[in-house]
Design a protein around this motif. Structure first.
Motif, PDB file in Angstrom:
ATOM      1  N   MET A 298       0.840  -1.187   0.000  1.00  0.00           N
ATOM      2  CA  MET A 298       0.000   0.000   0.000  1.00  0.00           C
ATOM      3  C   MET A 298       0.883   1.247   0.000  1.00  0.00           C
ATOM      4  N   ALA A 299       0.531   2.204  -0.807  1.00  0.00           N
ATOM      5  CA  ALA A 299       1.294   3.442  -0.931  1.00  0.00           C
ATOM      6  C   ALA A 299       1.093   4.322   0.304  1.00  0.00           C
ATOM      7  N   TYR A 300       2.114   5.115   0.616  1.00  0.00           N
ATOM      8  CA  TYR A 300       1.981   6.074   1.723  1.00  0.00           C
ATOM      9  C   TYR A 300       0.881   7.089   1.408  1.00  0.00           C
ATOM     10  N   CYS A 301       0.729   7.404   0.127  1.00  0.00           N
ATOM     11  CA  CYS A 301      -0.348   8.307  -0.305  1.00  0.00           C
ATOM     12  C   CYS A 301      -1.206   7.572  -1.328  1.00  0.00           C
ATOM     13  N   PRO A 302      -2.261   6.870  -0.868  1.00  0.00           N
ATOM     14  CA  PRO A 302      -3.123   6.176  -1.828  1.00  0.00           C
ATOM     15  C   PRO A 302      -3.827   7.180  -2.744  1.00  0.00           C
ATOM     16  N   GLU A 303      -4.334   6.680  -3.843  1.00  0.00           N
ATOM     17  CA  GLU A 303      -4.978   7.548  -4.840  1.00  0.00           C
ATOM     18  C   GLU A 303      -6.105   8.371  -4.232  1.00  0.00           C
ATOM     19  N   THR A 304      -6.886   7.791  -3.330  1.00  0.00           N
ATOM     20  CA  THR A 304      -7.994   8.541  -2.708  1.00  0.00           C
ATOM     21  C   THR A 304      -7.473   9.723  -1.897  1.00  0.00           C
ATOM     22  N   ALA A 305      -6.335   9.556  -1.217  1.00  0.00           N
ATOM     23  CA  ALA A 305      -5.759  10.665  -0.442  1.00  0.00           C
ATOM     24  C   ALA A 305      -5.210  11.739  -1.381  1.00  0.00           C
ATOM     25  N   PHE A 306      -4.643  11.322  -2.513  1.00  0.00           N
ATOM     26  CA  PHE A 306      -4.146  12.276  -3.504  1.00  0.00           C
ATOM     27  C   PHE A 306      -5.304  13.126  -4.044  1.00  0.00           C
ATOM     28  N   VAL A 307      -6.408  12.453  -4.363  1.00  0.00           N
ATOM     29  CA  VAL A 307      -7.584  13.159  -4.887  1.00  0.00           C
ATOM     30  C   VAL A 307      -8.131  14.129  -3.842  1.00  0.00           C
ATOM     31  N   ALA A 308      -8.164  13.705  -2.584  1.00  0.00           N
ATOM     32  CA  ALA A 308      -8.658  14.588  -1.514  1.00  0.00           C
ATOM     33  C   ALA A 308      -7.778  15.830  -1.379  1.00  0.00           C
ATOM     34  N   ARG A 309      -6.501  15.681  -1.636  1.00  0.00           N
ATOM     35  CA  ARG A 309      -5.550  16.785  -1.475  1.00  0.00           C
ATOM     36  C   ARG A 309      -5.492  17.699  -2.701  1.00  0.00           C
ATOM     37  N   PHE A 310      -5.476  17.104  -3.901  1.00  0.00           N
ATOM     38  CA  PHE A 310      -5.255  17.892  -5.113  1.00  0.00           C
ATOM     39  C   PHE A 310      -6.423  17.901  -6.096  1.00  0.00           C
TER      40      PHE A 310
ATOM     41  N   ASP B 236       7.336   5.186  -6.763  1.00  0.00           N
ATOM     42  CA  ASP B 236       8.581   5.949  -6.851  1.00  0.00           C
ATOM     43  C   ASP B 236       8.706   6.917  -5.678  1.00  0.00           C
ATOM     44  N   ALA B 237       7.613   7.586  -5.337  1.00  0.00           N
ATOM     45  CA  ALA B 237       7.613   8.510  -4.202  1.00  0.00           C
ATOM     46  C   ALA B 237       7.876   7.757  -2.896  1.00  0.00           C
ATOM     47  N   ASP B 238       7.249   6.596  -2.734  1.00  0.00           N
ATOM     48  CA  ASP B 238       7.464   5.785  -1.528  1.00  0.00           C
ATOM     49  C   ASP B 238       8.928   5.366  -1.408  1.00  0.00           C
ATOM     50  N   ALA B 239       9.543   5.032  -2.533  1.00  0.00           N
ATOM     51  CA  ALA B 239      10.950   4.620  -2.517  1.00  0.00           C
ATOM     52  C   ALA B 239      11.843   5.769  -2.049  1.00  0.00           C
ATOM     53  N   ILE B 240      11.508   6.987  -2.447  1.00  0.00           N
ATOM     54  CA  ILE B 240      12.270   8.154  -2.006  1.00  0.00           C
ATOM     55  C   ILE B 240      12.116   8.329  -0.496  1.00  0.00           C
ATOM     56  N   VAL B 241      10.872   8.275  -0.011  1.00  0.00           N
ATOM     57  CA  VAL B 241      10.623   8.412   1.430  1.00  0.00           C
ATOM     58  C   VAL B 241      11.355   7.306   2.191  1.00  0.00           C
TER      59      VAL B 241
ATOM     60  N   LEU C 263      10.418  -0.685   7.748  1.00  0.00           N
ATOM     61  CA  LEU C 263       9.838  -0.182   6.510  1.00  0.00           C
ATOM     62  C   LEU C 263       9.212  -1.334   5.766  1.00  0.00           C
ATOM     63  N   PRO C 264       8.076  -1.182   5.145  1.00  0.00           N
ATOM     64  CA  PRO C 264       7.255   0.027   5.177  1.00  0.00           C
ATOM     65  C   PRO C 264       6.620   0.230   6.544  1.00  0.00           C
TER      66      PRO C 264
END
Length: 153
Positions: free
Chosen positions: A1-13, A44-49, A61-62
């Motif tokens: 599971m991503a640190y920022c799932p798609e639903t959280a991305f949509v809620a933010r942006f 990719d973003a999760d890998a950076i974090v 981790l995760p």
């Protein structure tokens, strides 16, 4: 599971921005030429974090369970940049670039121990073996307070 799932991305942006970046719905066309998915950008973003968190040590981790809000925010900004980076027709907006830089700066501070996220890292006092922590409260009964009671008993 991503640190920022798609639903959280949509809620933010917003859904519109995500659809534009992925070339979905009414925005299908030349912007979708990379075939990139949200999950790939989030990974990719999760890998950076994860790479910065791993430098700090002491955590698994995760991150198990709920993602701390600050990590979600950092991952969202990095995912957004990754999505913009894949769009070949547009330049990435300056605000997106700045937010990515701020996220990376904060992650660098985390890695060096100059910043923290409550509950994410072990307590430094508990981690260091053999150290003793002492704390004392202010005195409640001072000489001035006790002087007031002389002769009253």
């Amino acid at each position: 599971m991503a640190y920022c799932p798609e639903t959280a991305f949509v809620a933010r942006f917003g859904q519109r921005e995500l659809d534009q970046l992925l070339g979905r719905g009414e925005f299908a066309g030349p912007k979708a030429e990379t075939g990139r998915t949200y999950d790939a950008a989030a990974a990719d973003a999760d890998a950076i974090v994860d790479s910065y968190l791993a430098m700090r040590g002491g955590i698994t981790l995760p991150i198990p369970g709920a993602v701390p809000p600050r990590i979600l925010e950092l991952a969202a900004d990095l995912t957004r940049y990754e999505l913009y980076d894949d769009v070949k027709d547009d330049d990435t907006p300056a605000a997106v670039v700045v937010r990515r830089k701020l996220a990376l700066d904060f992650l660098k501070m985390l890695a060096k121990g100059e910043a923290t996220i409550p509950g994410l890292f072990p307590d430094p006092v508990a981690v260091s073996a053999g150290s003793i922590a002492v704390s004392a409260r202010d005195r409640v009964f001072t000489d001035c307070v006790l002087d007031r009671y002389t002769g009253l008993l």
